[in-house]
Design a protein around this motif. Structure first.
Motif, mmCIF file in Angstrom:
data_model
loop_
_atom_site.group_PDB
_atom_site.id
_atom_site.type_symbol
_atom_site.label_atom_id
_atom_site.label_comp_id
_atom_site.label_asym_id
_atom_site.label_seq_id
_atom_site.Cartn_x
_atom_site.Cartn_y
_atom_site.Cartn_z
ATOM 1 N N GLY A 51 -10.572 -5.608 -39.374
ATOM 2 C CA GLY A 51 -11.925 -6.033 -39.714
ATOM 3 C C GLY A 51 -11.990 -7.513 -40.074
ATOM 4 O O GLY A 51 -10.966 -8.143 -40.364
ATOM 5 N N SER A 52 -13.197 -8.032 -40.058
ATOM 6 C CA SER A 52 -13.404 -9.427 -40.390
ATOM 7 C C SER A 52 -12.937 -9.720 -41.816
ATOM 8 O O SER A 52 -13.261 -8.977 -42.742
ATOM 9 N N GLY A 53 -12.108 -10.734 -41.972
ATOM 10 C CA GLY A 53 -11.690 -11.151 -43.300
ATOM 11 C C GLY A 53 -10.516 -10.388 -43.890
ATOM 12 O O GLY A 53 -10.135 -10.618 -45.036
ATOM 13 N N VAL A 54 -9.892 -9.478 -43.125
ATOM 14 C CA VAL A 54 -8.743 -8.751 -43.708
ATOM 15 C C VAL A 54 -7.521 -9.648 -43.874
ATOM 16 O O VAL A 54 -6.585 -9.296 -44.597
ATOM 17 N N GLY A 55 -7.521 -10.797 -43.198
ATOM 18 C CA GLY A 55 -6.379 -11.700 -43.342
ATOM 19 C C GLY A 55 -5.532 -11.805 -42.087
ATOM 20 O O GLY A 55 -4.349 -12.162 -42.153
ATOM 21 N N LYS A 56 -6.121 -11.516 -40.924
ATOM 22 C CA LYS A 56 -5.381 -11.567 -39.657
ATOM 23 C C LYS A 56 -4.858 -12.980 -39.392
ATOM 24 O O LYS A 56 -3.678 -13.186 -39.108
ATOM 25 N N SER A 57 -5.775 -13.945 -39.494
ATOM 26 C CA SER A 57 -5.387 -15.323 -39.168
ATOM 27 C C SER A 57 -4.330 -15.840 -40.145
ATOM 28 O O SER A 57 -3.392 -16.537 -39.742
ATOM 29 N N SER A 58 -4.482 -15.496 -41.418
ATOM 30 C CA SER A 58 -3.516 -15.948 -42.423
ATOM 31 C C SER A 58 -2.130 -15.411 -42.106
ATOM 32 O O SER A 58 -1.120 -16.109 -42.258
ATOM 33 N N LEU A 59 -2.081 -14.170 -41.654
ATOM 34 C CA LEU A 59 -0.807 -13.525 -41.332
ATOM 35 C C LEU A 59 -0.142 -14.214 -40.135
ATOM 36 O O LEU A 59 1.049 -14.532 -40.171
ATOM 37 N N THR A 162 -2.691 -5.586 -45.798
ATOM 38 C CA THR A 162 -2.785 -7.011 -46.155
ATOM 39 C C THR A 162 -3.280 -7.210 -47.584
ATOM 40 O O THR A 162 -3.808 -6.287 -48.206
ATOM 41 N N LYS A 163 -3.131 -8.423 -48.054
ATOM 42 C CA LYS A 163 -3.665 -8.854 -49.353
ATOM 43 C C LYS A 163 -3.201 -7.971 -50.505
ATOM 44 O O LYS A 163 -3.975 -7.600 -51.386
ATOM 45 N N VAL A 164 -1.941 -7.576 -50.435
ATOM 46 C CA VAL A 164 -1.386 -6.772 -51.531
ATOM 47 C C VAL A 164 -1.201 -7.700 -52.732
ATOM 48 O O VAL A 164 -0.584 -8.755 -52.616
ATOM 49 N N THR A 210 1.970 -6.517 -47.100
ATOM 50 C CA THR A 210 2.118 -7.977 -47.009
ATOM 51 C C THR A 210 1.123 -8.707 -47.910
ATOM 52 O O THR A 210 0.117 -8.158 -48.336
ATOM 53 N N SER A 211 1.460 -9.957 -48.169
ATOM 54 C CA SER A 211 0.456 -10.870 -48.719
ATOM 55 C C SER A 211 0.842 -12.281 -48.290
ATOM 56 O O SER A 211 2.019 -12.557 -48.028
ATOM 57 N N THR A 212 -0.130 -13.127 -48.188
ATOM 58 C CA THR A 212 0.145 -14.526 -47.864
ATOM 59 C C THR A 212 -0.257 -15.444 -49.018
ATOM 60 O O THR A 212 0.137 -16.598 -49.068
ATOM 61 N N ARG A 213 -1.085 -14.899 -49.914
ATOM 62 C CA ARG A 213 -1.438 -15.690 -51.110
ATOM 63 C C ARG A 213 -1.687 -14.759 -52.282
ATOM 64 O O ARG A 213 -1.856 -13.551 -52.102
ATOM 65 N N ASP A 214 -1.693 -15.338 -53.468
ATOM 66 C CA ASP A 214 -1.973 -14.497 -54.643
ATOM 67 C C ASP A 214 -3.480 -14.489 -54.912
ATOM 68 O O ASP A 214 -4.255 -15.093 -54.189
HETATM 69 N N1 LIG Z 1 -5.607 -12.742 -52.167
HETATM 70 C C1 LIG Z 1 -5.308 -12.906 -50.875
HETATM 71 N N2 LIG Z 1 -6.192 -13.516 -50.054
HETATM 72 C C2 LIG Z 1 -5.886 -13.644 -48.749
HETATM 73 C C3 LIG Z 1 -4.635 -13.191 -48.249
HETATM 74 N N3 LIG Z 1 -4.602 -13.452 -46.927
HETATM 75 C C4 LIG Z 1 -5.771 -14.050 -46.622
HETATM 76 N N4 LIG Z 1 -6.557 -14.181 -47.707
HETATM 77 C C5 LIG Z 1 -7.891 -14.784 -47.771
HETATM 78 O O1 LIG Z 1 -8.801 -13.931 -47.100
HETATM 79 C C6 LIG Z 1 -9.753 -14.688 -46.375
HETATM 80 C C7 LIG Z 1 -9.767 -14.254 -44.924
HETATM 81 O O2 LIG Z 1 -8.528 -14.534 -44.357
HETATM 82 P P1 LIG Z 1 -8.350 -14.736 -42.789
HETATM 83 O O3 LIG Z 1 -6.905 -14.868 -42.558
HETATM 84 O O4 LIG Z 1 -9.248 -15.776 -42.288
HETATM 85 O O5 LIG Z 1 -8.861 -13.329 -42.269
HETATM 86 P P2 LIG Z 1 -9.237 -12.896 -40.784
HETATM 87 O O6 LIG Z 1 -8.952 -11.459 -40.696
HETATM 88 O O7 LIG Z 1 -8.597 -13.767 -39.793
HETATM 89 O O8 LIG Z 1 -10.790 -13.155 -40.784
HETATM 90 P P3 LIG Z 1 -11.770 -13.320 -39.524
HETATM 91 O O9 LIG Z 1 -11.066 -14.131 -38.488
HETATM 92 O O10 LIG Z 1 -12.931 -14.015 -40.112
HETATM 93 O O11 LIG Z 1 -12.070 -11.953 -39.074
HETATM 94 C C8 LIG Z 1 -9.357 -16.138 -46.572
HETATM 95 O O12 LIG Z 1 -10.166 -16.673 -47.583
HETATM 96 C C9 LIG Z 1 -7.931 -16.077 -47.018
HETATM 97 O O13 LIG Z 1 -7.593 -17.152 -47.860
HETATM 98 C C10 LIG Z 1 -3.713 -12.569 -49.174
HETATM 99 O O14 LIG Z 1 -2.594 -12.148 -48.832
HETATM 100 N N5 LIG Z 1 -4.098 -12.451 -50.454
#
Ligand SMILES: Nc1nc2c(ncn2[C@@H]2O[C@H](COP(=O)(O)OP(=O)(O)OP(=O)(O)O)[C@@H](O)[C@H]2O)c(=O)[nH]1
Ligand SMILES: [Mg+2]
Length: 399
Positions: A51-59, A162-164, A210-214
């Protein structure tokens, strides 16, 4: 210039004077080896679904060090599907399902996969990361349908939570705890049941937290090593090397690949010098070594052209060929001899390969900046003279 026997050695004197300005080293083997290595290793394609915002791009960014998603310049495939790629990596960025669509989630995904299947063979999905947030408490029926669809298509799915929000480290076990809610979710994922407690068969291969940030937004990476290990395990044999190249977390994988290349090049160099080569003709080794260096650069996902200026490349060439030193060699090193035999050729190639691997690793990890490589080459790639001297010393100490 008098040599040891006190006579004039015109040829050598000439060589010494003329070499620095005429490094007749062809960079073509270098470039050929790079493109050859690229096509040999191929590309690893990953689908990241969630889903949008789950953290795909960050991963993706954390594992592969590519910031594509932020630049947003992917190839829009269909609505909600984008493709990003470079030589070693392709990412299918699939944004879950569109709420309010007439189509069921499974049908939507089927359409996406059909659109992807129309692309070339070097873009086909090898592994799927199906991403859900740690704050979810169950997979939705839509998630389950989609994972089943992926499995029906023969795609191996890793369920990525994600985002554990990891707790502090336990001082005894060294492990970090996950919040209670996440623990329950993970337990459910290990053994999923429906609301009537009937076991559900959801065909993901494993679950990774996983997590990429706190929670304060500070970089804090967890679970990514496990994620790359599982991804490698699920990758088809012929895409494993591409994945090892594409990822940026596991350096030993790259080092092992580089070692294989160095061993092969050293054997080739030994073969080329099986009938000993006059030192002045050491240039025959240069293409072998340049080719090796091109392949190693590829393993570290580096472009040789951007690493070395033409001048620096020529200098490396001179160093490899040993031309500049050829004439003075025997005077400096008693017992070195006037020919390169198989042992010297292999040692020279191995030392060059090891040095170049270390340099590539430093650039890859950002410890040496690209524009400083030219100045650093000499520190990493050993001079011809150094290698010969070492071998001569060993010879002397053995005898
Ligand atoms: N607390 C926390 N926040 C995270 C983590 N990974 C990503 N985020 C935040 O979550 C938001 C969305 O992250 P993205 O990586 O852009 O997520 P996405 O799934 O690619 O989103 P879309 O491309 O918009 O669908 C950003 O503000 C990130 O900083 C994590 O492991 N922990
Ligand atoms: Mg994104």
């Amino acid at each position: 210039m008098p040599n040891e026997s006190g006579t004039q050695d015109h040829e050598s004197a000439e060589a010494v004077e003329s070499t620095p300005s005429t490094p007749d080293i062809d960079e073509q083997p270098f470039l050929d080896a790079t493109s050859d290595a690229k096509s040999r290793y191929g590309r690893f394609n990953l689908a990241v679904i969630g889903g949008s915002g789950v953290g795909k791009s960050s991963l993706v960014n954390a594992v592969f060090g590519r910031d594509w998603a932020k630049t947003g310049k992917g190839l829009p495939v269909t609505r909600g599907v984008q493709y990003f790629n470079d030589d070693s990596l392709g990412i299918w960025d699939v944004e879950g399902f569109e709420i309010g669509s007439q189509l069921r989630p499974r049908e939507q995904l089927k359409n996406h996969l059909a659109a992807i299947a129309k692309h070339d063979a070097d873009r086909q999905i090898a592994v799927v990361w199906y991403c859900v947030k740690a704050t979810d408490d169950r997979l939705t029926p839509a998630d389950i349908e989609m994972i089943r669809e992926l499995d029906d298509e023969g795609l191996p799915v890793i369920l990525v939570v994600t985002k554990v929000d990891w707790g502090p480290r336990n001082p005894i076990t060294g492990n970090r705890s996950v919040p209670k809610g996440v623990e329950e979710f993970v337990e459910w994922l290990q053994n999923p049941v429906d609301e009537n407690d009937v076991a559900l068969n959801i065909p993901y291969r494993c679950v990774i937290l996983t997590s990429t940030r706190d929670r304060n937004g500070k970089e804090s990476k967890h679970g990514l090593g496990e994620l790359v290990a599982e991804t490698l395990a699920l990758a088809p044999e012929d895409e494993k090397d591409a994945f090892r190249i594409a990822q940026r977390l596991n350096l030993p994988w790259k080092r092992d690949m580089a070692r294989t290349v160095v061993a092969a090049a050293s054997a080739t160099a030994a073969g080329a010098a099986a009938v000993p080569v006059p030192v002045a003709d050491a240039a025959v080794l240069a293409p072998i070594q340049l080719g090796m260096m091109g392949r190693i650069a590829t393993i570290y996902d580096l472009e040789i052209k951007t690493m070395l200026s033409a001048g620096a490349l020529a200098q490396v060439g001179v160093q490899l060929a040993g031309r500049a030193l050829a004439s003075s060699l025997f005077k400096l090193i008693p017992g070195a001899g006037s020919v390169i035999n198989a042992g010297v050729a292999a040692a020279l190639t191995a030392a060059t390969g090891e040095g170049w691997t270390r340099l590539c690793e430093q650039v890859h990890t950002g410890k040496i900046e690209l524009d400083k490589v030219n100045d650093s080459v000499g520190d990493f790639v050993p001079g011809f003279l150094d290698v010969i001297r070492k071998m001569a010393e060993q010879k002397v100490s053995r005898s």
